[in-house]
Design a protein around this motif. Sequence first.
Motif, PDB file in Angstrom:
ATOM      1  N   GLY A   1       0.787  -1.226   0.000  1.00 23.77           N
ATOM      2  CA  GLY A   1       0.000   0.000   0.000  1.00 23.77           C
ATOM      3  C   GLY A   1       0.814   1.267   0.000  1.00 23.77           C
ATOM      4  O   GLY A   1       0.275   2.349   0.256  1.00 23.77           O
ATOM      5  N   ARG A   2       2.104   1.172  -0.301  1.00 21.09           N
ATOM      6  CA  ARG A   2       2.952   2.368  -0.365  1.00 21.09           C
ATOM      7  C   ARG A   2       2.901   2.954  -1.765  1.00 21.09           C
ATOM      8  O   ARG A   2       2.953   2.234  -2.755  1.00 21.09           O
ATOM      9  N   THR A   3       2.857   4.273  -1.841  1.00 24.40           N
ATOM     10  CA  THR A   3       2.804   4.950  -3.137  1.00 24.40           C
ATOM     11  C   THR A   3       4.137   4.841  -3.849  1.00 24.40           C
ATOM     12  O   THR A   3       5.185   5.152  -3.287  1.00 24.40           O
ATOM     13  N   THR A   4       4.098   4.394  -5.105  1.00 24.63           N
ATOM     14  CA  THR A   4       5.308   4.332  -5.923  1.00 24.63           C
ATOM     15  C   THR A   4       5.283   5.349  -7.055  1.00 24.63           C
ATOM     16  O   THR A   4       6.327   5.716  -7.582  1.00 24.63           O
TER      17      THR A   4
ATOM     18  N   GLU B   1      -9.060  -4.312   0.585  1.00 26.17           N
ATOM     19  CA  GLU B   1      -7.646  -4.680   0.790  1.00 26.17           C
ATOM     20  C   GLU B   1      -6.786  -3.437   0.934  1.00 26.17           C
ATOM     21  O   GLU B   1      -5.959  -3.334   1.849  1.00 26.17           O
ATOM     22  N   VAL B   2      -6.985  -2.486   0.016  1.00 25.79           N
ATOM     23  CA  VAL B   2      -6.143  -1.283   0.007  1.00 25.79           C
ATOM     24  C   VAL B   2      -6.413  -0.413   1.227  1.00 25.79           C
ATOM     25  O   VAL B   2      -5.475   0.138   1.829  1.00 25.79           O
ATOM     26  N   GLY B   3      -7.682  -0.282   1.623  1.00 25.37           N
ATOM     27  CA  GLY B   3      -8.022   0.575   2.758  1.00 25.37           C
ATOM     28  C   GLY B   3      -7.271   0.206   4.029  1.00 25.37           C
ATOM     29  O   GLY B   3      -6.613   1.064   4.634  1.00 25.37           O
ATOM     30  N   PRO B   4      -7.328  -1.054   4.472  1.00 25.15           N
ATOM     31  CA  PRO B   4      -6.575  -1.436   5.668  1.00 25.15           C
ATOM     32  C   PRO B   4      -5.058  -1.275   5.500  1.00 25.15           C
ATOM     33  O   PRO B   4      -4.365  -0.945   6.467  1.00 25.15           O
ATOM     34  N   LEU B   5      -4.545  -1.494   4.283  1.00 22.34           N
ATOM     35  CA  LEU B   5      -3.111  -1.280   4.060  1.00 22.34           C
ATOM     36  C   LEU B   5      -2.753   0.191   4.260  1.00 22.34           C
ATOM     37  O   LEU B   5      -1.733   0.511   4.887  1.00 22.34           O
ATOM     38  N   ARG B   6      -3.601   1.085   3.761  1.00 19.99           N
ATOM     39  CA  ARG B   6      -3.327   2.507   3.940  1.00 19.99           C
ATOM     40  C   ARG B   6      -3.486   2.915   5.398  1.00 19.99           C
ATOM     41  O   ARG B   6      -2.765   3.790   5.888  1.00 19.99           O
TER      42      ARG B   6
ATOM     43  N   ARG C   1      -0.613   4.405  10.471  1.00 18.32           N
ATOM     44  CA  ARG C   1      -0.063   4.099  11.801  1.00 18.32           C
ATOM     45  C   ARG C   1       1.445   4.218  11.804  1.00 18.32           C
ATOM     46  O   ARG C   1       2.041   4.737  12.761  1.00 18.32           O
ATOM     47  N   GLU C   2       2.083   3.746  10.734  1.00 18.63           N
ATOM     48  CA  GLU C   2       3.545   3.826  10.654  1.00 18.63           C
ATOM     49  C   GLU C   2       4.021   5.268  10.600  1.00 18.63           C
ATOM     50  O   GLU C   2       5.067   5.601  11.173  1.00 18.63           O
TER      51      GLU C   2
ATOM     52  N   ASN D   1     -12.574   4.509   2.193  1.00 22.88           N
ATOM     53  CA  ASN D   1     -12.798   5.501   1.145  1.00 22.88           C
ATOM     54  C   ASN D   1     -12.064   6.799   1.463  1.00 22.88           C
ATOM     55  O   ASN D   1     -11.479   7.437   0.577  1.00 22.88           O
ATOM     56  N   ALA D   2     -12.072   7.192   2.733  1.00 29.23           N
ATOM     57  CA  ALA D   2     -11.348   8.398   3.150  1.00 29.23           C
ATOM     58  C   ALA D   2      -9.847   8.239   2.924  1.00 29.23           C
ATOM     59  O   ALA D   2      -9.147   9.215   2.609  1.00 29.23           O
ATOM     60  N   GLN D   3      -9.344   7.021   3.080  1.00 25.99           N
ATOM     61  CA  GLN D   3      -7.918   6.795   2.854  1.00 25.99           C
ATOM     62  C   GLN D   3      -7.536   7.056   1.405  1.00 25.99           C
ATOM     63  O   GLN D   3      -6.417   7.510   1.125  1.00 25.99           O
TER      64      GLN D   3
END
Length: 485
Positions: free
Chosen positions: A160-163, A204-209, A214-215, A250-252
Amino acid sequence: MPSPKIGLPARVLQAPETAGVTRGLEHIRAELDVPTDFPPEVLAAAERAAAAPRLPDLDRTDLELLTIDPPGSKDLDQALHVAARTDGGFTVSYAIADVAAFVSAGDPVDLEAHRRGETFYGPDQRSPLHPPVLSEGAASLLPGEVRPALLWTVELDAHGRTTDAGVVRARVRSREQLTYEQAQDDIDHPGPGGTRPTLALLAEVGPLREQRERERGGVSLNLPEQEVVPVDGGGFDLTYRALLPVEGWNAQISLLTGMAAAHLMLYARVGIVRTMPPATGSALRRLRAVAKALGIRWPAELDYPELVRSLDPARPRDAAMMNACTVLFRGAGYAAFDGSVPEDPEHAAIASDYSHVTAPLRRLVDRYAGEVCLALCAGTPVPGWVRDALPQLPEEMARADQAAHRYERAVVDWVEACLLQPRVGEVFTGTVVEVEPEKSRGTVVVQDPAVEARVSGNDLPLGHELQVRLAAADPETGTVRFERA
């Protein structure tokens, strides 16, 4: 101020009481100078613009976009598509309504939008930023309609990290308009054909974001908001609405896009970002004192965001702690820049640089930030009309934000007072969420009706339930006050 959901929603305010409340809402709008009807020249300009949009050459109507919004929404700013890549990553396509395809700098619609700043929401009507023929019609990403849009493409890795991220103008067509409840139900209870692909991947993407948040050290106070809502047959209901998981996911996506936009603008040293100062040491020390008073364990090694995530607003003492935490979510503003970046451009709650770009139908600043990003991604100069407007935007948006907050608070206060006026003298059960011992008062959230108000009394037990008597409910002033029973 947002409040935790404790107990049951309020009784419905029915006719003939409704007529009085409607008059009260009209009085509030007049007193606070909330914009209502559009001048004739603005409506005429909007009609002309709606009939002749500037459609881009790029055709991306192949994307199976969908929208997720509250029930009854017509001003649809965003449409989403998520695809899985073979390397385990994701491609997020996020279409944003293209207001500049209809509105030109200095035209009547543009000048009126600068006067308003943003859409004002009331329970009986909204005061839109743009005339409805645009905001709810020609510019809105309504399903089945070809629309001009700013199409963001954000590439994410498997974590879920932006590349990579970029934005172009394109024609799009949303396939479907869903409510939050419909989207959540499709994820939780898929039909014979399975969950819609974009929703399955959003889950899937929402919880990853959220994990990436958190990180970073970001934090979201997902407290239900107090709402005044109309009901069938006439009347209003005052309630707190619990947020669904899909709303957070969705907010993520919106946050993801806003962060990508801010990074682009800060790198190029031109644009406008949303800022929030970090919490001060004294504010954090106060919060630790509140936690101690509530009996909430806060180890020294546990940072503030992790503490917030450990709280459950369904528990009275945690609800009181979350209410106290809102003090750290103040001081948000905008910083415009052209040639040199702000000293501290970060949004402390998001723990990242961030810009508003995803709601141009409802918020003025998003149109300008979007135009800057389009130019930067295309390698073309930022339009002069955008550069000329940047210096004034922070003040314009601050004024609009303050006016919208005053209006929303006045509306809630009014309806609370109307609901409670016949019940002065009654005893209610509530939870003390804030205490001001030096003033012998605090704040109490009552279970039924769903009301947050002042309570007077000594030694109020923070984070505990309490019997309180309704001492005053005055619709003329919008005042509700309890006292310890």
